[in-house]
Structures are given as structure tokens and as C-alpha cells.
Write an enzyme that holds these catalytic residues in place. Structure first.
Site, PDB file in Angstrom:
ATOM      1  N   GLY A 242       0.831  -1.205   0.000  1.00 41.06           N
ATOM      2  CA  GLY A 242       0.000   0.000   0.000  1.00 41.06           C
ATOM      3  C   GLY A 242       0.862   1.250   0.000  1.00 41.06           C
ATOM      4  O   GLY A 242       1.998   1.235  -0.486  1.00 41.06           O
ATOM      5  N   SER A 243       0.323   2.308   0.598  1.00 43.01           N
ATOM      6  CA  SER A 243       1.013   3.604   0.542  1.00 43.01           C
ATOM      7  C   SER A 243       2.205   3.649   1.499  1.00 43.01           C
ATOM      8  O   SER A 243       2.286   2.869   2.457  1.00 43.01           O
ATOM      9  CB  SER A 243       0.039   4.716   0.935  1.00 43.01           C
ATOM     10  OG  SER A 243      -0.313   4.568   2.296  1.00 43.01           O
ATOM     11  N   GLY A 247       2.656   2.100   5.256  1.00 43.01           N
ATOM     12  CA  GLY A 247       3.793   1.231   5.523  1.00 43.01           C
ATOM     13  C   GLY A 247       4.671   1.738   6.654  1.00 43.01           C
ATOM     14  O   GLY A 247       5.201   0.965   7.453  1.00 43.01           O
ATOM     15  N   GLU A 264       5.754  -3.547   0.820  1.00 47.09           N
ATOM     16  CA  GLU A 264       5.809  -3.285  -0.625  1.00 47.09           C
ATOM     17  C   GLU A 264       4.966  -2.037  -0.850  1.00 47.09           C
ATOM     18  O   GLU A 264       3.755  -2.095  -0.954  1.00 47.09           O
ATOM     19  CB  GLU A 264       5.273  -4.515  -1.358  1.00 47.09           C
ATOM     20  CG  GLU A 264       5.699  -4.595  -2.795  1.00 47.09           C
ATOM     21  CD  GLU A 264       4.581  -4.239  -3.728  1.00 47.09           C
ATOM     22  OE1 GLU A 264       4.590  -3.084  -4.202  1.00 47.09           O
ATOM     23  OE2 GLU A 264       3.716  -5.077  -3.957  1.00 47.09           O
ATOM     24  N   CYS A 298       1.618  -0.328  -8.773  1.00 47.98           N
ATOM     25  CA  CYS A 298       2.748   0.281  -8.069  1.00 47.98           C
ATOM     26  C   CYS A 298       3.955   0.328  -8.995  1.00 47.98           C
ATOM     27  O   CYS A 298       4.907   1.046  -8.725  1.00 47.98           O
ATOM     28  CB  CYS A 298       3.038  -0.420  -6.761  1.00 47.98           C
ATOM     29  SG  CYS A 298       3.233  -2.156  -6.964  1.00 47.98           S
TER      30      CYS A 298
END
Ligand code: UN1
Length: 507
Positions: A242-243, A247, A264, A298
Site C-alpha cells: 500500500g502507501s 507502511g 511493498e 505500483c
């Protein structure tokens, strides 16, 4: 898809108009708030899901601990056999699950199918891994001693996934965690709960047929559930996609309790086109990388670096092509770009374009919302005078920032001068240039490609990136090691007790 077709699809995947969002081996009678899953193509509600409360989460976590204790007793190749059957079940459900991904997330159907294919590939890879969870054997310095290491199952794993790959990223984690002997709790994105429920049902059916413990738990909910899960000391690993903001929060909490995180996070992927590049290849790579999945991977190409001698031609071709990209219903075979995920994604995109303009950027093509139901935008190219603050941010939308450069040293410097480090690519026909880009003095990303774009990585390689991308590696290569604990064993079969380093310690 009309209402009748949607209902038939939900039915085929075991979904109803109202669904429970918590699963611990049985579907819990959740009492949390209702969540509406919306079709981004129309803005209409597809079905409702009741979110897990903290109490529901507690049940899921307690059951996950139980399931882990049973599952870790299964030999790894037997666990692999279950994952093999999950791969087969996914083959059977490839069409409907691919359709549901398209319906709920909005990526075009070919990409919806591709996403399920990625799950199948992941299952196949993990089956092979189940017989290859190798540890090393070392030579002991001591007489008649044996030394080796082995990899043991780790425990229940928390898996947090994003909306853009609503099921594939679960499979990256789940297939590997399952062969490693772990149980897991999945917290999917709240905007794609239906694909998560459908996937859990497919995987659970395989477990039941094999009398295997319920290792695939599910807890659908918002940040509150994410926070409870992240702080849960029963989970030795949290794998989160995610963002960067999410994270950072997850990483700090998990580090605070000395557990492991596999992050990630955001990418801000650059694609470099040299003056000696095959420009047709480069064009294809740029187009899929920047427009594919409506800019919501991403690995999406967000920054395009063009050598000054070829820049004008490439820009002209892109500016002519962008308006011809067929935008519309992602279920239509003809469509190349579907909607973005929701209203907020459009607002963020428009805000980024405004900021880019204020910082010296010039919109060459696109830049607008499309006036139709659902969440549609024009893919956009913004020419920028160089790296400006906005090009250092990841905006999850189809905006491509274009800048020119004069030589390789300059462009590598520019390319690496962002906080993120996921994917990167260069188009060149020079071996020297290619090797330089792949060398220690080249791209600083976790993924670096030559003559292919930044997105669409295969699952065989370890996937992830450096810097603010979080440093985690998922999927192929030796990523499985994150899902196991390592133990070093020394065994003495002599009749003496020699100490290491020759230390004497006799009475
Ligand atoms: C993601 O967007 O989180 O390399 C994953 C790719 C895909 C995975 C993207 N295989 O574009």
C-alpha cells in the site's frame, strides 16, 4: 454488465447481496459497519459486506493460531499438494474471478484474467518451492560435530493488500506462506472486499476437501482492524502492500514488538529512452506502463526521461496516441483503459495536475475528468522542466511526467533522485549503456529492466523495492525465507565436549 449478469456472477462465486467480512473457518455473524462495494465503472453498489469488529478479529486470530499448530505438522510437500489444488481451483474459476476483479476494481478484463493467471503461476511456483525449502550444511570446526541450518514454519502471518491487485498480491503471500507451514489472516482493501471473499471461499473449499486446517483467515475492515492486526504479538510477520504512509505506520509498530514486516509500498518508476533506442519498442513500453491499469499499478511508469535528440519525436507520437486510447467499460474487449477506483482518486489526480502546473509543468494531453457515470479520467502527459517536487510523489493515477536529458550520468542521477525505489527501465541498443544501468552505479531500484517497461513483472523474480518502497521482497526467488524462521543446529556425535574457538574450560 447488467444487474442480472452481475447477480449470476456473484452467485457463481458464492457471494450474496449481503456478506460476512470475517472468516475463521466459518463465516462469522459479524456486527461491524456495513461496507458497500461499488462498481467504479458505474458508481453503483455491487453488494454489501459487514466488516469485522475487534471481537471478530480476535476469533479469527485465535483460530489462526490453532490452524498454524496443526498445519505446521503437515510435511511441506503435502502442503504443496494443497497449493497445487488451489492452483487448479483457480484455473476452474479463472473467468468468473477475473470478471469480478474487473467489476470491483475496474481494470480491463484481459488484466482481470491476467491477475488470476498470476495467482495460478504463483501456486505453481509455490508447489515447486515446497520441495526446495533448503537449508545449508556447514563444516563444523570441531571433531565429529555436524552443523546445519533448517527453516521452520514461522506462525500466523498478517497480510494487508491494496485495491489495485486485489487478489494476486494475496496469492504471492498466501501460496508461499502456505507451503512454508504458516496460517494467515488477510485484511484486503475495503474497496475490494468481494474479490477477497470469493478467493477465500475458493481456497477454503480445497482445504475442506483435504481435511486441512482453516489456514486462510479473513478480516475485512478499515484502519482499526489494520492497527489491531499490526500490534498483535501472535503474528510474527506482517506483509503489507500500500502507501508509504501506511507502511511507515505498520513498520514502526511491528519493529516496536520485534516482529518482521515485509513492506511493498509506493513506486515512482522511471523509464529512460536513449538516443540509440528502438523507438517502437520504447513506445509500447511507455504506453502500457503509463496507461495500463489506468495508472494504478505500483509499477506504473510515472516519469519518462527522453534523450534530447529523440524527445520531440517521441512526445509527438505519444500526444497523438493518447486521445485514441479507447476508454470505457473494462468488460468490453475493445477497451484499453477503465475507470480509476473512486472519486477521491480523481480528486488526487486533478490536484496533482494543478500542482504540477504551479511548479512549471505543461499539460501536453489529457488532464480532465470524463463526463460520464463512474470514475473516468483522461490519461495525461505533463512536460516538466526537470525534477520538480510533484514528480517526487506517487499519485496513483495515469499521469506521466516527461523530462529531457543530455547524457547517461545526468539521467541516472535524476532517475535515482526520488524517495521511492521500486521499478525502473531503460531503452537502449548499447550494451555498455544497458550494463551501466543494471550495475551498482545505475538504477537504485529493486527492479531494473532493459528494453521492457517498468510494469508487468513476472512472479519468478523477487518483487519489491528499496528506499521508501519498503525493502520487502515477495513472490519468487528466495522470498520464501521471510515466511520461515531459521534455526542453526550443531550436533556432537563424539565422546568429547570441545568448545568453539579452542576455549579451554576444565575444572
Ligand atoms: C502492484 O501494483 O502492487 O509488475 C503489483 C507488475 C505486477 C504486479 C504489480 N506483476 O506490474
Amino acid at each position: 454488465m447488467d444487474k442480472t449478469e452481475i447477480n449470476a456472477l456473484l452467485n457463481e462465486l458464492g457471494l450474496e447481496a449481503e456478506n460476512s467480512g470475517a472468516f475463521d473457518g466459518t463465516w462469522l455473524d459479524t456486527q461491524g459497519e456495513w461496507l458497500e462495494s461499488t462498481n467504479p465503472t458505474t458508481g453503483e453498489v455491487i453488494a454489501k459486506v459487514r466488516q469485522a469488529t475487534a471481537e471478530d478479529y480476535e476469533k479469527v486470530a485465535a483460530q489462526s493460531v490453532e490452524a498454524f499448530r496443526a498445519w505446521r505438522e503437515w510435511p511441506a510437500p503435502k502442503r504443496g499438494e494443497i497449493v497445487r489444488q488451489i492452483g487448479d481451483a483457480l484455473r476452474e474459476y479463472k473467468d468468473p474471478l477475473g470478471q469480478l476483479v474487473t467489476l470491483e476494481m475496474g481494470k480491463i478484463y484481459s488484466e482481470g484474467l491476467g491477475e488470476v493467471q498470476e495467482m495460478i503461476d504463483m501456486a505453481d511456483l509455490a508447489v515447486g518451492m515446497s520441495r526446495q525449502l533448503f537449508g545449508k550444511t556447514m563444516h563444523s570446526e570441531r571433531f565429529q560435530h555436524r552443523m546445519y541450518e533448517q527453516w521452520h514454519p514461522l506462525g500466523p502471518v498478517g497480510i494487508i493488500t491494496a485495491f489495485n491487485f486485489p487478489v494476486a498480491v494475496w496469492a504471492w503471500n498466501a501460496c508461499v506462506a502456505a507451503v512454508c507451514g504458516d496460517s494467515m489472516i488477510w485484511k484486503p482493501s475495503e474497496v475490494t472486499p468481494l474479490t477477497a471473499i470469493a478467493t477465500t471461499k475458493i481456497a477454503q473449499a480445497v482445504l475442506e476437501e483435504n481435511d486441512a486446517p482453516p489456514i486462510f483467515g479473513l478480516a475485512i475492515g478499515g484502519r482499526d482492524i489494520g492497527e489491531v492486526m499490526t500490534a498483535d504479538s501472535r503474528l510474527p510477520l506482517i506483509s503489507a502492500t500500500g502507501s508509504v504512509r501506511m507502511g511507515r505506520a505498520v513498520g514502526q509498530v511491528v519493529a516496536g514488538r520485534m516482529a518482521r514486516s515485509l513492506l511493498e509500498l509506493g513506486g515512482n518508476n522511471g523509464l529512460i529512452v536513449m538516443d540509440d533506442a528502438d523507438l517502437d519498442l520504447a513506445f509500447g513500453g511507455i504506453l502500457f506502463g503509463s496507461v495500463g491499469t489506468a495508472g494504478q499499478r505500483c509499477t506504473t511508469t510515472r516519469r519518462l526521461f527522453l534523450h534530447k535528440d529523440i524527445a520531440a519525436g517521441v512526445i509527438e507520437r505519444l500526444v497523438k496516441s493518447y486521445p485514441t486510447i479507447r476508454i470505457g467499460d473494462p468488460m468490453d474487449d475493445n477497451t484499453l483503459m477503465g475507470p480509476v477506483i473512486h472519486e477521491k482518486a480523481i480528486e488526487d489526480m486533478m490536484a496533482a495536475i494543478e500542482t504540477a502546473k504551479e511548479q512549471g509543468g505543461e499539460v501536453l494531453v489529457g488532464g480532465n475528468r470524463i463526463d460520464r457515470p463512474g470514475y473516468f479520467v483522461e490519461p495525461t502527459i505533463v512536460k516538466v522542466p526537470g525534477q520538480i517536487p510533484i514528480t517526487c510523489d506517487e499519485t496513483f493515477a495515469p499521469i506521466l511526467y516527461v523530462m529531457e536529458f543530455e547524457d547517461l550520468d545526468e539521467v541516472i542521477e535524476l532517475h535515482n533522485a526520488v524517495p521511492q525505489g521500486l521499478s525502473s527501465s531503460i531503452f537502449t541498443n548499447s550494451m555498455r549503456t544497458a550494463e551501466r544501468f543494471l550495475s551498482h552505479a545505475g538504477s537504485d531500484c529493486g527492479i531494473a529492466n532493459v528494453n521492457i517497461g517498468t510494469s508487468g513483472a513476472e512472479i519468478g523474480g523477487a518483487f519489491g523495492g528499496e528506499k521508501e518502497t519498503g525493502g520487502g521482497r515477495e513472490a519468487g526467488s528466495d522470498s520464501w525465507k521471510a515466511y520461515m524462521r531459521r534455526q542453526t543446529n550443531t550436533l556432537n556425535w563424539s565422546t568429547e565436549l570441545p568448545l568453539a574457538q579452542g576455549v579451554e574450560f576444565d575444572l
